[in-house]
Design an enzyme around this catalytic site. Structure first.
Site, short mmCIF file in Angstrom:
data_model
loop_
_atom_site.label_atom_id
_atom_site.label_comp_id
_atom_site.label_asym_id
_atom_site.label_seq_id
_atom_site.Cartn_x
_atom_site.Cartn_y
_atom_site.Cartn_z
N GLY A 15 13.74 20.82 -154.40
CA GLY A 15 13.78 21.40 -155.47
C GLY A 15 14.01 21.31 -157.39
CB SER A 16 10.81 19.63 -158.62
OG SER A 16 9.53 19.88 -158.04
CG ASN A 17 9.41 24.93 -158.77
OD1 ASN A 17 8.89 25.11 -159.03
ND2 ASN A 17 8.90 24.22 -157.37
CE LYS A 68 14.38 35.71 -140.22
NZ LYS A 68 13.32 34.67 -141.39
CG MET A 93 10.58 25.08 -146.57
SD MET A 93 9.12 25.32 -147.05
CE MET A 93 7.77 24.79 -145.54
NE ARG A 94 15.52 28.63 -142.42
CZ ARG A 94 15.12 27.94 -140.88
NH1 ARG A 94 15.49 29.46 -140.06
NH2 ARG A 94 15.60 26.94 -140.58
CG LEU A 95 8.46 34.62 -142.28
CD1 LEU A 95 7.83 35.38 -140.91
CD2 LEU A 95 8.09 35.02 -143.43
CG HIS A 112 2.24 30.14 -151.87
ND1 HIS A 112 2.76 29.72 -150.17
CD2 HIS A 112 0.87 29.91 -151.27
CE1 HIS A 112 2.23 29.21 -148.88
NE2 HIS A 112 0.72 29.23 -150.07
C1 GRF Z 1 6.32 23.72 -153.53
O1 GRF Z 1 5.23 23.44 -154.16
C2 GRF Z 1 6.58 25.46 -153.90
O2 GRF Z 1 5.58 26.36 -154.45
C3 GRF Z 1 6.64 25.53 -152.30
O3 GRF Z 1 7.57 24.85 -152.01
C4 GRF Z 1 7.61 23.62 -152.80
C5 GRF Z 1 9.03 23.20 -153.06
O4 GRF Z 1 8.91 22.26 -153.78
N1 GRF Z 1 6.92 27.20 -152.07
P1 GRF Z 1 10.04 22.17 -155.00
O5 GRF Z 1 11.63 21.99 -153.60
O6 GRF Z 1 10.85 23.25 -155.56
O7 GRF Z 1 10.21 20.31 -155.92
#
Ligand code: GRF
Length: 190
Positions: A15-17, A68, A93-95, A112
């Site tokens: 969850g760093s983003n 789903k 990590m899922r469509l 991405h």
């Molecule tokens: C990131 O590299 C994002 O681009 C990819 O998954 C990673 C997630 O990182 N889709 P975080 O969980 O946000 O640290």
């Protein structure tokens, strides 16, 4: 766009983003309101980040649903309840399936860690290193039914540190954190 958009962040891992987006909102650099974190991995570190940030978490494992469709309907109910307007995928990590795509047309965004259409799917950084590319990067795009295939909103190049995955990954994450908030801000201030 009128008002401050309410958004949900979907994440499966660290969850760093999510953190970067939340920090940008707090710093007044992004005008949006994170009202929910959805994770398909109960116990993922993003839950802890959300707790500290004071953002509600909805941890829901798809394995407890027979399809789903039913899984996404459960999520959708929560999104509607909280009046979520945008879905921001950040390491989810899922469509995304039809239920959410139809409920949020052109309102689901993903980040991405490659210059799409190169290296879609899992372990994009690893694949880039194995390929020996000299530059890779980050892409922010709209989500459609495919794997990292939706229309591109923004891209930024990152130079690969030859033979050093860790450093390359650090560079990519640093760019992600800046580019995601910047792109969302542009999108939401249109
Ligand atoms: C990131 O590299 C994002 O681009 C990819 O998954 C990673 C997630 O990182 N889709 P975080 O969980 O946000 O640290």
């Amino acid at each position: 766009m009128a008002g401050i958009p309410k958004f949900a962040v979907f994440a499966s891992g660290s969850g760093s983003n999510f953190q970067a987006i939340h920090d940008a909102v707090k710093a007044g650099k992004l005008s949006g309101q994170a009202v929910l974190v959805v994770t398909d991995k109960p116990g993922a570190f993003v839950e802890e980040r959300a707790r500290i940030a004071g953002v509600e978490t909805f941890a829901i494992s798809p394995s407890t649903f027979s399809s789903k469709e039913l899984y996404e309907k459960e999520i959708l109910q929560k999104l509607v309840e909280l009046e979520v307007e945008w879905i921001v995928l950040a390491g989810y990590m899922r469509l995304i399936g039809n239920v959410l795509l139809e409920a949020y047309p052109s309102r689901i965004i993903n980040i991405h860690p490659s210059l799409l259409p190169s290296f879609p799917g899992k372990d994009a950084i690893g694949k880039a290193m194995v390929h020996g590319v000299k530059v890779t990067g980050v892409t922010v795009h709209y989500v459609d039914a495919g794997m990292d295939t939706g229309p591109i909103l923004a891209q930024q190049v990152v130079e690969v540190v030859a033979g050093d995955r860790e450093q390359t990954e650090e560079r990519i994450h640093a760019v992600e954190h800046e580019l995601y908030t910047k792109t969302l801000q542009q999108l939401w201030s249109r």
